[in-house]
Design an enzyme around this catalytic site. Sequence first.
Site, PDB file in Angstrom:
ATOM      1  N   LYS A 162       1.499  -2.842   6.496  1.00 11.90           N
ATOM      2  CA  LYS A 162       0.598  -3.164   5.745  1.00 11.90           C
ATOM      3  C   LYS A 162       0.925  -4.083   4.497  1.00 11.90           C
ATOM      4  O   LYS A 162      -0.709  -5.702   4.583  1.00 11.90           O
ATOM      5  CB  LYS A 162      -0.726  -1.837   5.711  1.00 11.90           C
ATOM      6  CG  LYS A 162      -2.162  -2.250   4.501  1.00 11.90           C
ATOM      7  CD  LYS A 162      -2.944  -1.399   4.025  1.00 11.90           C
ATOM      8  CE  LYS A 162      -2.745  -0.709   2.506  1.00 11.90           C
ATOM      9  NZ  LYS A 162      -3.045  -1.660   1.674  1.00 11.90           N
ATOM     10  N   ASN A 163       0.978  -3.842   3.554  1.00  9.27           N
ATOM     11  CA  ASN A 163       0.872  -4.587   2.067  1.00  9.27           C
ATOM     12  C   ASN A 163       1.557  -5.422   2.144  1.00  9.27           C
ATOM     13  O   ASN A 163       1.566  -6.818   1.683  1.00  9.27           O
ATOM     14  CB  ASN A 163       2.227  -4.294   1.079  1.00  9.27           C
ATOM     15  CG  ASN A 163       0.173  -3.195   0.266  1.00  9.27           C
ATOM     16  OD1 ASN A 163      -0.811  -3.087   0.928  1.00  9.27           O
ATOM     17  ND2 ASN A 163       0.951  -1.460   0.107  1.00  9.27           N
TER      18      ASN A 163
ATOM     19  N   CYS B 108      -9.182   0.374  -2.352  1.00 10.51           N
ATOM     20  CA  CYS B 108      -9.540   2.099  -2.225  1.00 10.51           C
ATOM     21  C   CYS B 108     -10.000   1.893  -3.696  1.00 10.51           C
ATOM     22  O   CYS B 108      -9.738   0.771  -5.093  1.00 10.51           O
ATOM     23  CB  CYS B 108      -7.753   2.049  -2.697  1.00 10.51           C
ATOM     24  SG  CYS B 108      -7.333   3.178  -1.002  1.00 10.51           S
TER      25      CYS B 108
ATOM     26  N   ARG C 111      -8.945  -2.074 -11.410  1.00 10.73           N
ATOM     27  CA  ARG C 111      -8.192  -2.586 -10.694  1.00 10.73           C
ATOM     28  C   ARG C 111      -8.923  -4.745 -10.972  1.00 10.73           C
ATOM     29  O   ARG C 111      -8.867  -5.006 -10.758  1.00 10.73           O
ATOM     30  CB  ARG C 111      -7.661  -2.996  -9.264  1.00 10.73           C
ATOM     31  CG  ARG C 111      -7.218  -1.491  -9.178  1.00 10.73           C
ATOM     32  CD  ARG C 111      -7.217  -1.161  -7.534  1.00 10.73           C
ATOM     33  NE  ARG C 111      -6.712  -1.612  -7.021  1.00 10.73           N
ATOM     34  CZ  ARG C 111      -5.376  -1.428  -6.058  1.00 10.73           C
ATOM     35  NH1 ARG C 111      -6.602  -0.616  -5.114  1.00 10.73           N
ATOM     36  NH2 ARG C 111      -4.314  -2.144  -5.178  1.00 10.73           N
TER      37      ARG C 111
ATOM     38  N   ASP D 276       2.163   4.771  -4.295  1.00  8.35           N
ATOM     39  CA  ASP D 276       1.984   4.457  -3.696  1.00  8.35           C
ATOM     40  C   ASP D 276       2.129   5.753  -2.581  1.00  8.35           C
ATOM     41  O   ASP D 276       1.685   6.101  -1.425  1.00  8.35           O
ATOM     42  CB  ASP D 276       1.761   3.314  -2.129  1.00  8.35           C
ATOM     43  CG  ASP D 276       0.423   2.460  -2.141  1.00  8.35           C
ATOM     44  OD1 ASP D 276       0.004   2.582  -3.780  1.00  8.35           O
ATOM     45  OD2 ASP D 276       0.958   1.369  -2.625  1.00  8.35           O
TER      46      ASP D 276
ATOM     47  N   ARG E  17      -7.580   2.631   6.951  1.00  6.57           N
ATOM     48  CA  ARG E  17      -6.687   1.440   6.706  1.00  6.57           C
ATOM     49  C   ARG E  17      -5.521   1.203   6.771  1.00  6.57           C
ATOM     50  O   ARG E  17      -4.987   0.285   6.156  1.00  6.57           O
ATOM     51  CB  ARG E  17      -7.245   1.793   5.060  1.00  6.57           C
ATOM     52  CG  ARG E  17      -9.243   1.925   5.247  1.00  6.57           C
ATOM     53  CD  ARG E  17      -9.575   1.649   3.615  1.00  6.57           C
ATOM     54  NE  ARG E  17      -8.841   0.147   3.050  1.00  6.57           N
ATOM     55  CZ  ARG E  17      -9.296   0.449   1.811  1.00  6.57           C
ATOM     56  NH1 ARG E  17      -9.513   0.925   0.868  1.00  6.57           N
ATOM     57  NH2 ARG E  17      -8.280  -1.055   1.280  1.00  6.57           N
TER      58      ARG E  17
HETATM   59  C1  UD1 Z   1      -0.606  -3.779  -4.867  1.00  9.69           C
HETATM   60  C2  UD1 Z   1      -0.292  -3.181  -3.076  1.00  9.69           C
HETATM   61  C3  UD1 Z   1      -0.251  -1.392  -3.365  1.00  9.69           C
HETATM   62  C4  UD1 Z   1       0.141  -1.059  -4.605  1.00  9.69           C
HETATM   63  C5  UD1 Z   1       0.676  -1.510  -5.544  1.00  9.69           C
HETATM   64  C6  UD1 Z   1       1.413  -1.358  -6.852  1.00  9.69           C
HETATM   65  C7  UD1 Z   1      -0.935  -4.562  -1.535  1.00  9.69           C
HETATM   66  C8  UD1 Z   1      -2.095  -5.096  -0.373  1.00  9.69           C
HETATM   67  N1  UD1 Z   1      -1.162  -3.789  -1.897  1.00  9.69           N
HETATM   68  O1  UD1 Z   1      -1.884  -3.811  -4.663  1.00  9.69           O
HETATM   69  O2  UD1 Z   1      -1.054  -0.729  -1.858  1.00  9.69           O
HETATM   70  O3  UD1 Z   1      -0.624   0.214  -5.159  1.00  9.69           O
HETATM   71  O4  UD1 Z   1       0.433  -2.959  -5.108  1.00  9.69           O
HETATM   72  O5  UD1 Z   1       2.856  -1.251  -6.365  1.00  9.69           O
HETATM   73  O6  UD1 Z   1      -0.211  -5.093  -1.766  1.00  9.69           O
HETATM   74  N2  UD1 Z   1      -3.262  -5.821 -12.611  1.00  9.69           N
HETATM   75  C9  UD1 Z   1      -3.361  -6.075 -13.561  1.00  9.69           C
HETATM   76  N3  UD1 Z   1      -3.549  -7.451 -13.582  1.00  9.69           N
HETATM   77  C10 UD1 Z   1      -4.248  -8.479 -13.002  1.00  9.69           C
HETATM   78  C11 UD1 Z   1      -3.419  -7.474 -11.371  1.00  9.69           C
HETATM   79  C12 UD1 Z   1      -3.230  -5.907 -11.507  1.00  9.69           C
HETATM   80  O7  UD1 Z   1      -3.588  -5.069 -14.933  1.00  9.69           O
HETATM   81  O8  UD1 Z   1      -4.302  -9.695 -12.185  1.00  9.69           O
HETATM   82  C13 UD1 Z   1      -3.042  -3.970 -13.328  1.00  9.69           C
HETATM   83  C14 UD1 Z   1      -3.430  -3.050 -11.948  1.00  9.69           C
HETATM   84  O9  UD1 Z   1      -4.537  -3.051 -12.632  1.00  9.69           O
HETATM   85  C15 UD1 Z   1      -2.309  -2.494 -11.710  1.00  9.69           C
HETATM   86  C16 UD1 Z   1      -0.810  -3.306 -11.645  1.00  9.69           C
HETATM   87  O10 UD1 Z   1      -1.099  -3.870 -12.405  1.00  9.69           O
HETATM   88  O11 UD1 Z   1      -2.339  -1.442 -12.911  1.00  9.69           O
HETATM   89  C17 UD1 Z   1      -0.336  -3.444 -10.759  1.00  9.69           C
HETATM   90  O12 UD1 Z   1      -1.218  -3.935 -10.134  1.00  9.69           O
HETATM   91  P1  UD1 Z   1      -0.594  -4.696  -9.482  1.00  9.69           P
HETATM   92  O13 UD1 Z   1       1.011  -5.023  -8.920  1.00  9.69           O
HETATM   93  O14 UD1 Z   1      -1.008  -6.377  -8.917  1.00  9.69           O
HETATM   94  O15 UD1 Z   1      -1.525  -4.419  -6.726  1.00  9.69           O
HETATM   95  P2  UD1 Z   1      -2.274  -4.601  -6.267  1.00  9.69           P
HETATM   96  O16 UD1 Z   1      -1.053  -6.535  -5.729  1.00  9.69           O
HETATM   97  O17 UD1 Z   1      -3.648  -4.937  -6.309  1.00  9.69           O
END
Ligand code: UD1
Length: 438
Positions: free
Chosen positions: A42-43, A138, A143, A326, A418
């Site tokens: 998915k990711n 989710c 986030r 995850d 999902r």
């Molecule tokens: C992706 C995955 C999700 C997984 C996560 C962490 C997809 C579609 N989803 O989510 O399943 O749980 O990686 O492995 O690939 N953060 C910030 N600022 C930002 C972006 C992120 O502060 O601009 C923080 C987030 O709140 C979180 C951490 O960084 O605490 C990690 O987030 P991130 O690695 O960006 O996760 P996703 O890409 O949303």
Amino acid sequence: MDQKSLRLGQVAVAGGVMKTMSEFIITGGNRLSGDIAVSGGKNAVLPIMAASVMANSPCILHNAPDLIDVRVMSEILRGLGAVVERVDSGRSLYIDPSTLKSSVVDETLVRQVRSSIFLIGPLVAKLGKATVSYPGGCDIGQRPIDQHLKGLSALGVVFEEAHGNIVAQAHKLQGTGIHLDIPSVGATENIMMCAAMVDGVTVIRNAAKEPEIVDLQGFLNAMGARIRGAGTDVIRIEGVRALEGCEHMVMPDRIEVGTLMAAAAITAGDIYITNAVAEHVQAVTSKLREVGATISVPGKGLRVRGPNRRRPTDLKTLPYPGFPTDMQPQMMALLSIAEGTSVISETIFESRFKQAEELGRMGARIRTEGRTAIIKGVPRLSGARVVSSDLRSGASLVLAGLAAEGRTIVSGIENVDRGYEGIERKLAALGAEIIRQE
Ligand code: UD1
């Protein structure tokens, strides 16, 4: 149900929230056994679908899972003018972005899939602008998207907020050095995609190292991009003028692999996951071994034999190659029937212990304090009526149901759909007693 909802399957769109009436009914106690293949990630597929809009000709994504999030993303791409169809008896996705006409992403759909944020980078690179509302996904805590915005701004994207939407405009895009404050998976991907078509060289430092980023690099390079370094914390992107369509095989879903491994561990089962990439799940393998599972890597797959008695262990979620957030809820289900006390520290997301209370209804003894959960193992769980409030907590409850005495009814399984393609069919094929009741 409106036309859009109909095309998405049995999903009704009401106030931006997916609703189905389905539940899983599980009778626990069966040991899982047999061979099983996981679906495409998915990711991995979601950012790849977003990247496809940059191509001048059609792309075919093999091993693309048929998940609610993928259906919503397909609908978003159709709304932008692309042709998106399932081909190869449904196993592959055909995306023709040559008819792309709009840069405005449908607001209702954005609220349902967080990955719509990935479209900012590709749309700005391709069309010079993008309008996207704040993303959904989710509910696992705050986030923010500041790292996405910071990286894209460094490339020359100018952001404004209008009526709750993020309006992004290209302002003389130019490759540059970007140092992320945290190794965000999504921000790394968004920046990589945009930079693929931006003049000059972009270097992302403190980049996330997840395997899905390597898969995205493979896809972009197959389209003609010049990217190297994915899988390390420095990614170098040399911008090119145009990208062409290509065929790509989406990587196997490593979280589905981990979930099935945990299913074998919690049921004292013996399963062989035929297409698992062992390297992608090393952190999970290591923890499951500590719990007592026997894991080997014969041929191209992964064999997991669950222990009859489970030892407790402590774990901390971290960016890859650390233990994946995850997989944390599924491990909590497993540790709730270990012989002793385990401690889980969740360092990536807040509010990711929603399964704890539901597991408690099944007899688990779990205390949460902020981002720490203390799990006192009990000899057995008992079936109960529980609610899945997000994707991985839903998976955790399904696993608990497989091990519990009696009947467990898991509602809210649209959350599970999902991210897992036909999870009940796969578990039933391994001998679990689980049915979906609409
Ligand atoms: C992706 C995955 C999700 C997984 C996560 C962490 C997809 C579609 N989803 O989510 O399943 O749980 O990686 O492995 O690939 N953060 C910030 N600022 C930002 C972006 C992120 O502060 O601009 C923080 C987030 O709140 C979180 C951490 O960084 O605490 C990690 O987030 P991130 O690695 O960006 O996760 P996703 O890409 O949303």
